[in-house]
Design an enzyme around this catalytic site. Structure first.
Site, PDB file in Angstrom:
ATOM      1  CE1 TYR A  48      37.877  41.213  47.588  1.00  0.00           C
ATOM      2  CE2 TYR A  48      37.123  39.159  46.601  1.00  0.00           C
ATOM      3  CZ  TYR A  48      38.060  39.863  47.336  1.00  0.00           C
ATOM      4  OH  TYR A  48      39.167  39.230  47.827  1.00  0.00           O
ATOM      5  CG  HIS A  53      39.572  47.257  43.947  1.00  0.00           C
ATOM      6  ND1 HIS A  53      40.230  48.306  43.336  1.00  0.00           N
ATOM      7  CD2 HIS A  53      40.463  46.220  43.941  1.00  0.00           C
ATOM      8  CE1 HIS A  53      41.433  47.937  42.975  1.00  0.00           C
ATOM      9  NE2 HIS A  53      41.606  46.675  43.321  1.00  0.00           N
ATOM     10  CG  PHE A  98      40.410  37.071  42.022  1.00  0.00           C
ATOM     11  CD1 PHE A  98      39.831  37.684  43.119  1.00  0.00           C
ATOM     12  CD2 PHE A  98      40.149  35.729  41.792  1.00  0.00           C
ATOM     13  CE1 PHE A  98      39.015  36.977  43.985  1.00  0.00           C
ATOM     14  CE2 PHE A  98      39.339  35.007  42.654  1.00  0.00           C
ATOM     15  CZ  PHE A  98      38.760  35.643  43.749  1.00  0.00           C
ATOM     16  CG  ASN A 100      46.283  41.898  41.516  1.00  0.00           C
ATOM     17  OD1 ASN A 100      45.588  42.910  41.473  1.00  0.00           O
ATOM     18  ND2 ASN A 100      47.016  41.585  42.568  1.00  0.00           N
ATOM     19  CG  ASN A 146      48.276  45.724  41.586  1.00  0.00           C
ATOM     20  OD1 ASN A 146      49.320  46.214  41.175  1.00  0.00           O
ATOM     21  ND2 ASN A 146      48.056  45.494  42.871  1.00  0.00           N
TER      22      ASN A 146
END
Length: 221
Positions: A48, A53, A98, A100, A146
């Site tokens: 990532y 993001h 993470f 969420n 989220n």
């Protein structure tokens, strides 16, 4: 003098101090200043790194580097650092839960340090503004994000633009930036660091004015 003073001299000296102090009102204790919590949202893991993001992570890294704050410790399920911006105490956090589940980390920090929600700054990607454009908000909803959905509604953010054509939003936000975008993003991070400084030292209104009047890199070249 090599000779010690007499006991009577010491007693008189002590009593004169006591009398003097009785005439002076005690100084009021200074109220302890609550720190600001600055959170950048993203996903942990090499896959990532550098994706859209994870701009929240990168913005916090930019702040840490600019202000000389180490992010080497891991606390509250986050990469965590403490320091100052000017004379204002700050905490920087990059939750490692993470995206969420970011609220697990942020909620623990806020609860442990009793940080007022008005002093929690959350930096995250958002699809509703053009690329490299920032927006500073005093509060709001999650807007479908989220990470924000799991945290608090007291936030400010930096956003990344919507995907081109009919590209799926999930695939878009997990893509890396192009070379040109990366160059623009570095300039945006510089502006973001300055906006955070203004926010903490001069207040929300001045910071919002700075953000809203900031020109994109191409207009300055």
């Amino acid at each position: 003098m090599s000779r010690s003073p007499s006991n009577s001299t010491i007693r008189n000296f002590s009593s004169s101090i006591s009398n003097e102090e009785s005439l002076v009102s005690p100084k009021p204790k200074q109220q302890q200043q609550h720190p600001w919590l600055i959170v950048g949202l993203g996903n942990p893991g090499k896959q990532y790194n550098g994706t859209r993001h994870n701009v929240g992570f990168e913005m916090v890294d930019a702040i840490a580097e600019a202000e000389g704050i180490s992010m080497s410790s891991v606390n509250f399920k986050a990469h965590f650092g403490k320091g100052f911006i000017g004379n204002v105490p700050v905490m920087l956090a990059k939750p490692q839960t993470f995206m969420n589940a970011s609220g697990q980390s942020v909620g623990s920090i806020v609860s442990y340090y009793k940080i007022p929600l008005k002093q929690v700054l959350v930096i995250f990607d958002d699809l509703d503004l053009p690329f490299s454009k920032m927006r500073l908000l005093p509060k709001g909803g999650h807007g479908g994000h989220n990470g924000m959905r799991s945290i608090i509604d007291h936030f400010k953010g930096s956003r990344i633009g919507r995907p081109p054509g009919k590209m799926d939003s999930v695939n878009f936000v997990l893509r890396p930036f192009s070379k040109q975008e990366r160059q623009e993003l570095g300039f945006t991070f510089q502006q973001g660091v300055e906006a955070v400084r203004i926010l903490l030292l001069e207040g929300f209104n001045k910071a919002a004015t700075f953000v809203n009047t900031a020109k994109p890199m191409e207009q300055l070249s």
